[in-house]
Design an enzyme around this catalytic site. Structure first.
Site, PDB file in Angstrom:
ATOM      1  N   GLY A 216       0.700  -1.030  -0.017  1.00 23.35           N
ATOM      2  CA  GLY A 216      -0.183  -0.108   0.151  1.00 23.35           C
ATOM      3  C   GLY A 216       0.655   1.284   0.060  1.00 23.35           C
ATOM      4  O   GLY A 216       2.202   1.097   0.428  1.00 23.35           O
ATOM      5  N   ALA A 217       0.263   2.321  -0.330  1.00 25.15           N
ATOM      6  CA  ALA A 217       0.890   3.494  -0.523  1.00 25.15           C
ATOM      7  C   ALA A 217       1.219   3.987   0.725  1.00 25.15           C
ATOM      8  O   ALA A 217       0.915   3.553   2.074  1.00 25.15           O
ATOM      9  CB  ALA A 217      -0.020   4.713  -0.782  1.00 25.15           C
ATOM     10  N   GLY A 221      -1.507   2.978   6.405  1.00 23.78           N
ATOM     11  CA  GLY A 221      -1.960   2.037   7.739  1.00 23.78           C
ATOM     12  C   GLY A 221      -1.360   0.771   7.837  1.00 23.78           C
ATOM     13  O   GLY A 221      -1.722  -0.176   8.269  1.00 23.78           O
ATOM     14  N   LYS A 222      -0.283   0.425   7.157  1.00 22.73           N
ATOM     15  CA  LYS A 222       0.428  -0.950   6.987  1.00 22.73           C
ATOM     16  C   LYS A 222       1.038  -1.196   8.181  1.00 22.73           C
ATOM     17  O   LYS A 222       0.417  -2.276   8.667  1.00 22.73           O
ATOM     18  CB  LYS A 222       1.466  -0.997   5.844  1.00 22.73           C
ATOM     19  CG  LYS A 222       1.089  -0.496   4.367  1.00 22.73           C
ATOM     20  CD  LYS A 222       2.075  -0.700   3.586  1.00 22.73           C
ATOM     21  CE  LYS A 222       3.025   0.316   3.543  1.00 22.73           C
ATOM     22  NZ  LYS A 222       2.617   1.755   3.328  1.00 22.73           N
ATOM     23  N   GLU A 439     -11.702   5.854 -15.764  1.00 20.40           N
ATOM     24  CA  GLU A 439     -12.068   4.369 -15.337  1.00 20.40           C
ATOM     25  C   GLU A 439     -13.708   4.216 -15.606  1.00 20.40           C
ATOM     26  O   GLU A 439     -13.747   2.703 -15.753  1.00 20.40           O
ATOM     27  CB  GLU A 439     -12.087   4.643 -13.770  1.00 20.40           C
ATOM     28  CG  GLU A 439     -10.838   4.896 -13.138  1.00 20.40           C
ATOM     29  CD  GLU A 439      -9.584   3.882 -13.638  1.00 20.40           C
ATOM     30  OE1 GLU A 439     -10.081   2.596 -13.723  1.00 20.40           O
ATOM     31  OE2 GLU A 439      -8.456   4.222 -13.817  1.00 20.40           O
ATOM     32  N   HIS A 442     -13.213   1.925 -18.976  1.00 21.44           N
ATOM     33  CA  HIS A 442     -12.882   0.715 -18.519  1.00 21.44           C
ATOM     34  C   HIS A 442     -14.047  -0.211 -18.136  1.00 21.44           C
ATOM     35  O   HIS A 442     -14.124  -1.316 -18.573  1.00 21.44           O
ATOM     36  CB  HIS A 442     -11.750   0.778 -17.703  1.00 21.44           C
ATOM     37  CG  HIS A 442     -10.334   1.074 -18.122  1.00 21.44           C
ATOM     38  ND1 HIS A 442      -9.622   0.774 -19.154  1.00 21.44           N
ATOM     39  CD2 HIS A 442      -9.519   2.023 -17.458  1.00 21.44           C
ATOM     40  CE1 HIS A 442      -8.412   1.254 -19.361  1.00 21.44           C
ATOM     41  NE2 HIS A 442      -8.325   2.193 -18.238  1.00 21.44           N
TER      42      HIS A 442
HETATM   43  P1  ADP Z   1       2.209   3.059   6.853  1.00 26.68           P
HETATM   44  O1  ADP Z   1       3.114   1.964   7.526  1.00 26.68           O
HETATM   45  O2  ADP Z   1       1.481   2.358   5.835  1.00 26.68           O
HETATM   46  O3  ADP Z   1       3.228   4.186   6.150  1.00 26.68           O
HETATM   47  P2  ADP Z   1       1.249   3.736   9.448  1.00 26.68           P
HETATM   48  O4  ADP Z   1       0.692   2.493   9.743  1.00 26.68           O
HETATM   49  O5  ADP Z   1       2.699   3.968   9.646  1.00 26.68           O
HETATM   50  O6  ADP Z   1       1.455   3.696   7.717  1.00 26.68           O
HETATM   51  O7  ADP Z   1       0.354   4.872   9.701  1.00 26.68           O
HETATM   52  C1  ADP Z   1       0.456   6.189  10.364  1.00 26.68           C
HETATM   53  C2  ADP Z   1      -0.628   6.653  11.279  1.00 26.68           C
HETATM   54  O8  ADP Z   1      -1.703   7.284  10.472  1.00 26.68           O
HETATM   55  C3  ADP Z   1      -1.219   5.563  12.167  1.00 26.68           C
HETATM   56  O9  ADP Z   1      -0.343   5.455  13.389  1.00 26.68           O
HETATM   57  C4  ADP Z   1      -2.475   6.140  12.292  1.00 26.68           C
HETATM   58  O10 ADP Z   1      -2.578   7.044  13.131  1.00 26.68           O
HETATM   59  C5  ADP Z   1      -2.862   6.716  10.818  1.00 26.68           C
HETATM   60  N1  ADP Z   1      -3.875   5.915  10.038  1.00 26.68           N
HETATM   61  C6  ADP Z   1      -3.131   5.391   8.830  1.00 26.68           C
HETATM   62  N2  ADP Z   1      -4.012   4.643   8.402  1.00 26.68           N
HETATM   63  C7  ADP Z   1      -4.822   4.549   9.338  1.00 26.68           C
HETATM   64  C8  ADP Z   1      -6.440   3.874   9.218  1.00 26.68           C
HETATM   65  N3  ADP Z   1      -6.705   3.077   8.268  1.00 26.68           N
HETATM   66  N4  ADP Z   1      -7.190   3.972  10.130  1.00 26.68           N
HETATM   67  C9  ADP Z   1      -6.970   4.868  11.295  1.00 26.68           C
HETATM   68  N5  ADP Z   1      -5.695   5.353  11.480  1.00 26.68           N
HETATM   69  C10 ADP Z   1      -4.697   5.304  10.363  1.00 26.68           C
HETATM   70 ZN    ZN Z   2      -6.530   3.122 -17.509  1.00 23.63          ZN
END
Ligand code: ADP
Ligand code: ZN
Length: 631
Positions: A216-217, A221-222, A439, A442
């Site tokens: 994911g970008a 939230g990964k 889109e 498509h």
């Molecule tokens: P990544 O690892 O994808 O770069 P993070 O997991 O570190 O992203 O996300 C950073 C912060 O952004 C999290 O600690 C949270 O506070 C917030 N966040 C990101 N995605 C979500 C989500 N889907 N729901 C709630 N908070 C989120």
């Molecule tokens: Zn396209």
């Protein structure tokens, strides 16, 4: 994001230890040290006849004398410095040498035995350079630790990854803290179940997933999701970043990997989380200069550990990347990171829920409308939204407000957008419209061609880097053979976006470039590999360069393929593409109403699920229905 930082603690301990040792040595030396006396007092002692033996050094003279005798021979002022009355025995004295030609004569006449010694004793000498060195090292380690300079710091503790792996026992993050990415959550539910009750799975002989790759970008939230899995299952969370594996010294990264898995085995059941897997898992032999060998060694070690690991011990390896396309394919083979979970940027509803989650802790003004904020932030990831909430709260606090108002949020959005625009992560309204028609094109073609996979979801929220929106087609069955008609339908779908843009705006955008590339590749394959062209007939033409180094510089060497054939191939490919474009234009022109309706719905909701799409196709006009996602 780490909560514990054992490395820093370790260094402070070392420093304290060094100081303590230094202090003890000092005290001990002081005790065994001799009493310094003046040279004149020394001469007085010699003259008194009580001194029997002295050691003459290059700069000082030392000797022993009975304490009582010394008291008798020395003047009052010096007597003060001697050990107290009652502590009888010997006085060990020393004095600094004075240029004294009569010294030897005096010693001889007092019958004192004398001997020359070379400098101070060995212990003193050793300490005189060991102690400063120790102190220097201690300060150095400490300072480097503070600077966070990992590479220099490793000179001190090569290969000790314990200091760098962040182990968290009580995560305090659950699925309730993750919003707007329900599909990814659902996919990871199984991993949680396994960690909670492994017996249930192993008893039936089922194979447990070993590695889960979260794609994911940035900021979607990964890490949060991986933590939530650990939190839900209530197991320790070992995290390390891929970039930290890649070090200056060959062999260090590999040792780290080994160490990481050793630790995990001891903590099982647990989760290993490797952030930025791409930093270490880049395809071997690709990328810039330097550090290659080291990275490859580390990667190889990771592969070895992944293969040698028995999942039934309860260790699940999770990794995150935003660039899955550059990963070494070896990492993705069965038994390694064989499960992929994609996280998309949240759509408008997802964004509203994430905002709600983060704003839950704030005192919000009643007129704050989170849905409006969500509508203003297409393309924002979860982290960006968390950032907005935080900025708004800070602004309200700066102005001594009692609550956070809509104006605070608006200012925060402006502020965050400026930062994101530089990173090309924000879509402006005009772009959004272009992507919506693209889109929609498509998706409509995919639905209207008989052989193509059905559309499960259309979205204008970018997925991955460089892509604009996406149309997700799920294959209805596994395909091994494809007929010519099916490939033609695929061509049509690829061109659908481009033609839709042409119809709606009278011109195409650069966003269709990737589609065109793929369409061209497909058409070329049809002509050269599958013998599906019209003039070339049933023959496979090898157009791959034989060996780029054998040809003259700048001249593409082609395999068994003449200039004439090459020209023919190009003409065939162009024809296939042109025909496809014409077919698509006819289809879309006759479905103009549906194209408009779908594009408008995408603009409003950003994501359209299959049910909504079907409803729209039947009605042929804009619907009031909500997209298929529950609230
Ligand atoms: P990544 O690892 O994808 O770069 P993070 O997991 O570190 O992203 O996300 C950073 C912060 O952004 C999290 O600690 C949270 O506070 C917030 N966040 C990101 N995605 C979500 C989500 N889907 N729901 C709630 N908070 C989120
Ligand atoms: Zn396209």
């Amino acid at each position: 994001m780490a909560v514990t930082e054992p490395r820093r603690k370790l260094q402070v301990t070392y420093l304290a230890l060094a100081l303590l040792v230094g202090l003890a040595v000092n005290l001990w030396m002081a005790r065994s040290q001799s009493v310094p006396i003046d040279y004149s007092d020394f001469k007085a002692l010699v003259r008194s006849g009580h001194v029997h033996e002295v050691q003459i050094g290059p700069a000082s003279i030392a000797g022993n004398v009975d304490l009582a005798d010394a008291r008798a021979a020395l003047p009052e002022a010096t007597r003060q410095r001697l050990p107290q009355e009652g502590t009888g025995g010997e006085l060990h004295f020393s004095t600094l040498r004075v240029e004294d030609p009569a010294l030897i004569a005096d010693l001889d006449s007092a019958h004192v035995r004398y001997a020359a010694v070379a400098g101070t004793n060995w212990l003193m000498q050793l300490l005189s350079w060991v102690a400063p060195a120790l102190i220097f090292v201690a300060i150095w380690t400490f300072a480097l630790g503070r600077m966070g300079n990992k590479q220099m710091g490793d000179l001190v503790g090569i290969g000790k990854s314990k200091a760098r792996v962040y182990v968290q026992k009580n995560i305090g993050v659950t699925f309730a803290d993750v919003e707007g990415i329900d599909e990814a959550k659902a996919e990871l539910m199984e991993v949680v179940e396994f960690l909670k009750t492994p017996e249930r799975y192993t008893r039936l002989g089922g194979r447990i997933p070993k590695g889960v790759l979260i794609v994911g970008a940035p900021g979607t939230g990964k890490t949060l999701l991986a933590k939530a899995v650990a939190g839900e299952a209530n197991v320790p969370f070992l995290s390390i970043s891929g970039s930290e594996f890649v070090e200056m010294f060959v062999g260090v990264g590999a040792a780290r990997v080994r160490d990481l898995f050793d630790q995990a085995e001891k903590l099982a059941p647990c989760i290993i989380f490797i952030d930025e897997l791409d930093a270490l898992g880049k395809a071997r032999g690709a990328g810039g200069f330097g550090g290659h060998e080291e990275r490859e060694q580390t990667l190889n070690q990771l592969l070895v550990e992944l293969d040698g690991f028995d999942t039934n011990k309860g260790v699940i390896i999770m990794a995150a990347t935003n660039r899955p396309e550059i990963l070494d394919p070896a990492l993705l083979r069965p038994g390694r990171f064989d499960r992929k979970v994609a996280i998309d940027r949240p759509d408008i509803r997802g964004r509203e829920r994430i905002l709600k989650l983060h704003a839950g802790k704030l005192a919000l003004d009643p007129d704050v409308n989170l849905a409006v904020i969500a509508a203003k932030t297409p393309g924002f990831a979860g982290a960006d939204l968390a950032n907005i909430v935080n900025e708004a709260a800070l602004r309200a606090a700066r102005q001594n407000q009692k609550t956070v108002t809509q104006a605070d949020f608006d200012a925060a959005i402006d502020r965050v957008i400026t930062g994101l625009e530089k990173k090309n992560r924000v879509m402006n309204p005009k772009e959004k419209e272009t992507v919506a028609y693209h889109e929609a094109g498509h998706a409509l073609i995919a639905e209207k061609r008989t052989t193509t996979d059905k559309v499960s979801k259309v979205s204008i929220i970018p997925r991955g880097i460089g892509a604009l929106g996406f149309t997700q087609q799920l294959p209805t069955e596994d395909r091994y053979l494809m007929k010519r008609s099916e490939l033609l339908d695929r061509l049509d779908v690829l061109l659908g976006g481009r033609v839709a843009e042409q119809l709606a705006f009278g011109e195409v955008s650069t966003g269709a470039q990737n589609d065109l590339q793929r369409a061209t590749d497909l058409a070329r394959h049809m002509v050269t590999q599958y013998g599906m062209g019209e003039t070339l007939g049933p023959a496979v033409v090898d157009t791959r360069p034989v060996n780029p180094f054998l040809g003259e510089a700048g001249i593409a060497v082609r395999g068994e393929c003449s200039e004439e054939t090459a020209r023919q191939i190009d003409a065939e490919v162009r024809r296939l593409l042109k025909d496809a474009e014409d077919r698509v234009r006819v289809t879309l022109e006759s479905a103009r109403g549906q194209l408009e309706a779908l594009a408008q719905m995408l603009l409003e909701h950003e994501t359209v699920e299959r049910e909504t799409l079907l409803g729209l196709l039947v009605a042929g006009a804009p619907l009031q229905a909500q997209p298929g996602r529950g609230t």
